[in-house]
Every structure is written in C-alpha cells, then in structure tokens.
Design a protein around this motif. Structure first.
Motif, PDB file in Angstrom:
ATOM      1  N   THR A   1       0.841  -1.192   0.000  1.00 35.58           N
ATOM      2  CA  THR A   1       0.000   0.000   0.000  1.00 35.58           C
ATOM      3  C   THR A   1       0.876   1.242   0.000  1.00 35.58           C
ATOM      4  O   THR A   1       1.832   1.332   0.772  1.00 35.58           O
ATOM      5  CB  THR A   1      -0.940   0.000   1.229  1.00 35.58           C
TER       6      THR A   1
ATOM      7  N   THR B   1       6.009   2.377  -3.720  1.00 29.33           N
ATOM      8  CA  THR B   1       6.817   1.211  -4.088  1.00 29.33           C
ATOM      9  C   THR B   1       8.229   1.653  -4.452  1.00 29.33           C
ATOM     10  O   THR B   1       9.185   1.355  -3.756  1.00 29.33           O
ATOM     11  CB  THR B   1       6.170   0.455  -5.250  1.00 29.33           C
TER      12      THR B   1
ATOM     13  N   MET C   1       8.536  -3.547 -10.008  1.00 31.07           N
ATOM     14  CA  MET C   1       7.307  -4.073  -9.425  1.00 31.07           C
ATOM     15  C   MET C   1       7.261  -5.595  -9.333  1.00 31.07           C
ATOM     16  O   MET C   1       6.476  -6.144  -8.560  1.00 31.07           O
ATOM     17  CB  MET C   1       6.093  -3.561 -10.199  1.00 31.07           C
TER      18      MET C   1
ATOM     19  N   VAL D   1       1.892  -5.345 -10.351  1.00 31.95           N
ATOM     20  CA  VAL D   1       1.025  -4.228  -9.976  1.00 31.95           C
ATOM     21  C   VAL D   1      -0.264  -4.699  -9.323  1.00 31.95           C
ATOM     22  O   VAL D   1      -0.913  -3.942  -8.600  1.00 31.95           O
ATOM     23  CB  VAL D   1       0.699  -3.349 -11.202  1.00 31.95           C
TER      24      VAL D   1
ATOM     25  N   GLN E   1      -0.928  -4.178  -5.483  1.00 31.69           N
ATOM     26  CA  GLN E   1      -1.133  -2.884  -4.854  1.00 31.69           C
ATOM     27  C   GLN E   1      -2.552  -2.763  -4.297  1.00 31.69           C
ATOM     28  O   GLN E   1      -3.522  -3.118  -4.966  1.00 31.69           O
ATOM     29  CB  GLN E   1      -0.864  -1.764  -5.857  1.00 31.69           C
ATOM     30  N   TYR E   2      -2.643  -2.246  -3.081  1.00 30.30           N
ATOM     31  CA  TYR E   2      -3.932  -2.100  -2.415  1.00 30.30           C
ATOM     32  C   TYR E   2      -4.085  -0.662  -1.925  1.00 30.30           C
ATOM     33  O   TYR E   2      -3.692  -0.306  -0.823  1.00 30.30           O
ATOM     34  CB  TYR E   2      -4.055  -3.090  -1.250  1.00 30.30           C
ATOM     35  N   ASN E   3      -4.679   0.169  -2.793  1.00 30.71           N
ATOM     36  CA  ASN E   3      -4.926   1.573  -2.474  1.00 30.71           C
ATOM     37  C   ASN E   3      -6.388   1.936  -2.734  1.00 30.71           C
ATOM     38  O   ASN E   3      -6.704   3.087  -3.027  1.00 30.71           O
ATOM     39  CB  ASN E   3      -4.015   2.467  -3.325  1.00 30.71           C
TER      40      ASN E   3
ATOM     41  N   GLN F   1      -5.332   7.502  -1.448  1.00 33.71           N
ATOM     42  CA  GLN F   1      -3.917   7.759  -1.172  1.00 33.71           C
ATOM     43  C   GLN F   1      -3.710   9.174  -0.614  1.00 33.71           C
ATOM     44  O   GLN F   1      -2.634   9.747  -0.729  1.00 33.71           O
ATOM     45  CB  GLN F   1      -3.090   7.573  -2.448  1.00 33.71           C
TER      46      GLN F   1
END
Length: 533
Positions: A138, A141, A145, A151, A154-156, A160
């Motif tokens: 989150t 990075t 990757m 990708v 990713q946990y957003n 953000q």
C-alpha cells in the motif's frame, strides 16, 4: 552456560521451523512491514538522557508501546540513503550496489532491459508468495514491481490522501474540521488494510508492505503547531550541531516531526485492526524508515548518521522471548529479508548479504551489544537525482561503521557531494539536497562568511577518506583520517571495508564502476539543468 543458551536457541528455532513446515497455514506468522518514506531515527523512545536531541520533542506513543513489548534496535541503518536503492536492498536482502538499476534512483539499466540484474533477483515477497502467502503493498513502491509480485499486489482502494497528510488536514478551517479530516485519513489507512486482508483466503498467512509518503517533502509550513501542538521553540538547543539553530530551520524540523507523528497514528490503526481480527499475537510487525530526513544538510543521500540511521523495532508476541529488550549492535535493514524467511521456515535466498535477526528475537538474554548481532554495517551511495552534477554523474561513496567508528571512502572526491554550486533559491529540485524552507535559507546565506561552516558541512567537497569517532563526535564533524594517532584504526577500517566490497562484487571496486557513471537517460529537467551549467 553459553552452550546451554545455544542449545535452547536451537530447540526454539527448530520448533518455529516445524510449525512453518508441518502445521496449518494459519499457524505460520504473518508479516507486516510499516516503512515510512524519509523517516529518520525520530521517535520518543530514542531519547538520550546524557544529551538533548530532536527526539526530546517528538511524541510517538504507538511506536514506543511496540518497542516496550518487542525488540528495539538502537543503531539501525539503511544500505543506501536514497529511496530506490534503500527499498530494493530491503526487499532483496542484498547490499544496494548489487541490485542493477535498483542501485540508484531513477536510473534504468544502461543496456537491454532483460540484462538488468534487478530483473533476475528474487525478493522476500516473491519467495513468500511461492510458499503460499498472500502478499501486497500500500502506497509507495519505487522499485521494480516484480519484487512485489506485480502491480496487482497494490492495495490503495480506499485512497492515497494520507500521503499528503498536512495538506489534506490543513484544509480544515476549524479545529473540529481538522480532527474530522485526520479521522478520515486514518479510516483510509484502515480501509486499504482491510482491502488487502479481505482478499486473502481463509487462514492464509499474509505479508503486507505499508509505506506512506507523508514524511517525504513537502509538508505545510507551520503545520506542527496547527495540527500537533509542537512548538518549534522547544527544539532550541536540541538540533544537531551542523544545523543552524534558527527559527526557520527549527520550524521546518517541527513540521517534519508532525508528519512523523502522523505516521505513528497510522501504526496505531494497524495494531488495532490486527487485534480486532485476532491476528496480533502471531504477526511479525516491523516498523522503520527508508533513510534520514529530507531537505536538511547531511541527512538524506549522506552516509553520516543523520542520513542512514533509522528507527527499527520488531514486535511478535508469539515469537519474541523476553520482550522489551534493546539491541545496540549496528544493524542493517538488509537483515530483514532473511529474518522474515527464517521465521516462516524458509532458507535465505542465494545471494542475500543480510544476517537473520531471528536468533536475537528468540534468545531472551540477547540485549545491549550482543554476540548474536553484527559487528559492523556497510552503507553507500551512487546517483540520487540526475541534475546534481554535470553529465548526471553520481557521487560514489561506501562506508563501514562499528559501534565506535565510521569510515567513509569517497571514490570521486573531486566531485561535489550534493550539487554543483552555487545553490539557486528557485531550484527546489537542484541537487541531492531536497527543496524546502531550510534549503531556501541556505540559498540566501551561502555567500555570507558567518554561515560558511554550515554551508561547507552542507555541500562542501569532502576528503577521499573520512574517519569519525562516534562516541566523542556524535554528529561526525571532525575527520580523523589524517590524524597520526588514528592511522592504525583508519588502515584497519579501510582494509575491512575494501575486503568486503571485493568479496561481494561491488562494481565500483572490482573494475566495473563506470557502469554507475554512465547516464542511461536524463529527464527533461536534468537536461535543462546540465545544459545551463
């Protein structure tokens, strides 16, 4: 007695390994790494009773509470004080200079992409995913990757906005509105964490990398008082001696400390969510930062303590014996990858330079300066931003530090370490010294004789060899490399450093250093900056 301790340690380690190998997945430890951007060693638990420091002013109750029930590392350092090389080294467990394009910031490999060594490396995230772990990241990075499993890791989903904490909260016109906006940002942290946890299969162990950027410049001027009640005047007499102790710099530092306290609030949310889900006891929670403070002299991109030294604690109720210990050994963040792997019963990956900290966590008698820890750590740097020097050349340096000494080898001492002077007030992105109020102040006074020592400490050229006594000179201002009484120590430190660099294949030492010097590309700003020089 020592044989008994070692036997007990082996039994405990074997038990942990057996759990990882033979039990249900849910019994394997989870891993949460809270990794703040540009967060130097600033937490109230790091106060020093024998001298005033910045830590006397900051308040970090969540970090402090975890330290009291975990293991606190007093002298932790990053491999390189720059975002990409620091983060890549943490993920791979390798010295920064061994990671191809991940060795420098914004520096794609000079050649065909498949030839980039970083593309062939395996991170602890990849290895844990192969072992059945649910992995994710989150916020920031700043690495290749594939090291995070792509990708899709990713946990957003919840947003953000936390990355611009002071900007977001300062928009509130009243104290009540600001409190509501703070709560909204903490809800965002929780929402992103829940989004990650809810994606895992039932009972599946997980590895989450939480890395907000709010402690990276820029932040709102005077947000320290407005949002946190931090009085810049309280920093008077507590600043490092290489920083001018004036109103501008104190205010800038206070605002930075406010962002650090915001990160501490996020840590509290993480702890609460883990407890609510019954996951806290068997989660290895590690909290740290990727290098020193940005936009202050001798911090970020420098190999002094102010640049490489970071907070570090490990909390694991189910695994740590005799919690509340402090470890004084020099410790590198490259030690985390092999620690995570050993804790779940996996071997360190081939090529890792880090040393697992698991023996320290499992041995309840290990504290202070322990034989289970390191005797030294290696740090270094190459390129940070492309416009710091003509032709995008880096400033190659390596260092070795023990509990008593710091030895630095500057391979190209004829180059400017931070930027080619003079410093233009308007060039906030000029050089390896981040923009902000402190940098603008330096631009205004750089020609004034009364501030010449501060300017020289900030970006003056440096000797090819530097040696500092860390006990008598905590700010590393007196270079002892040419003092006859320290000739033996300098020679011993130099021999040890160069031996390690040769043994580990540092390109700068084994004859391939020009690979770091070649500028594979320059962005448009760097092209313009270099064209005008």
């Amino acid at each position: 007695m020592q044989r008994v301790r070692l036997l007990v340690l082996l039994v405990i380690a074997n038990a942990v390994f057996c759990v990882a190998e033979g039990a249900q997945k849910s019994e394997q430890p989870n891993i949460v790494f809270a990794f703040a951007d540009d967060w130097g060693r600033y937490a109230s638990v790091y106060r020093e009773p024998d001298r005033p420091t910045i830590n006397d002013v900051i308040r970090t109750p969540n970090f402090d509470a975890l330290a009291e029930s975990g293991v606190l590392f007093w002298d932790a350092h990053v491999s390189a004080p720059s975002c990409t090389p620091s983060r890549t080294s943490v993920l791979t467990g390798r010295h920064f200079y061994r990671n191809g394009s991940g060795s420098q910031l914004h520096s794609p490999w000079a050649g065909e992409k498949p030839a980039d060594p970083v593309m062939k490396l395996r991170s602890y995230h990849q290895l844990l995913k192969d072992a059945g772990y649910h992995t994710g990241v989150t916020y920031k990075t700043h690495v290749a990757m594939h090291l995070f499993n792509g990708v899709e890791s990713q946990y957003n989903q919840a947003g953000q906005n936390f990355n611009r904490f002071s900007q977001f909260v300062s928009a509130g016109k009243t104290v009540e509105e600001q409190l509501q906006l703070k709560a909204k940002l903490l809800d965002e942290v929780r929402g992103n964490m829940r989004g990650f946890l809810d994606k895992r299969e039932e009972g599946q162990p997980f590895c989450w990398y939480f890395s907000p950027t709010n402690t990276h410049r820029s932040w709102v001027w005077k947000s320290a008082q407005q949002l946190w009640g931090i009085n810049p005047g309280d920093l008077k007499g507590k600043m490092p001696s290489f920083l001018p102790d004036n109103e501008t710099v104190r205010q800038d530092m206070a605002d930075y400390l406010g962002e650090c306290q915001a990160f501490d609030l996020a840590v509290g949310v993480i702890v609460d969510e883990l407890k609510q889900r019954g996951l806290f006891e068997n989660t290895i929670l590690v909290v740290s930062g990727d290098h020193g403070a940005p936009g202050f002299p001798r911090g970020k991109t420098n190999l002094f303590n102010f640049g490489t030294r970071v907070p570090l604690l490990v909390h694991w109720p189910k695994g740590i014996r005799n919690a509340g210990r402090r470890i004084d050994n020099p410790t590198s963040l490259i030690d985390l990858a092999p620690t995570y792997l050993e804790a779940v019963g996996l071997p360190a990956h081939e090529g890792m330079n880090g040393k697992s900290l698991l023996p320290i966590l499992l041995d309840g008698e290990a504290q202070g300066f322990t034989e289970l820890g390191n005797d030294y750590v290696i740090t270094g740097r190459e390129r940070h931003v492309g416009n710091a020097r003509a032709d995008s050349l880096p400033y190659p340096s390596r260092a070795i530090r023990t509990k008593d000494y710091l030895y630095v080898r500057n391979f190209k001492a004829d180059r400017w370490p931070m930027m080619t002077p003079p410093l233009s007030e308007g060039e906030s992105t000029h050089g390896d010294f981040d923009g902000g109020p402190t940098k603008r102040w330096f631009a205004e006074v750089q020609e004034q004789l009364e501030y010449s020592k501060y300017v020289d400490w900030a970006w003056g050229k440096r000797a090819a060899e530097e040696l500092y006594d860390l006990q008598s000179d905590p700010d590393q201002l007196t270079n002892l490399a040419d003092v006859p009484a320290y000739a033996t120590i300098r020679a011993e430190m130099s021999e040890l450093l160069m031996g390690i660099l040769n043994e580990t294949g540092d390109p700068r030492v084994v004859g391939e250093g020009d690979g770091f010097d070649r500028a594979p590309y320059l962005d448009s700003n760097a092209r313009r900056a270099n064209k005008n020089r």
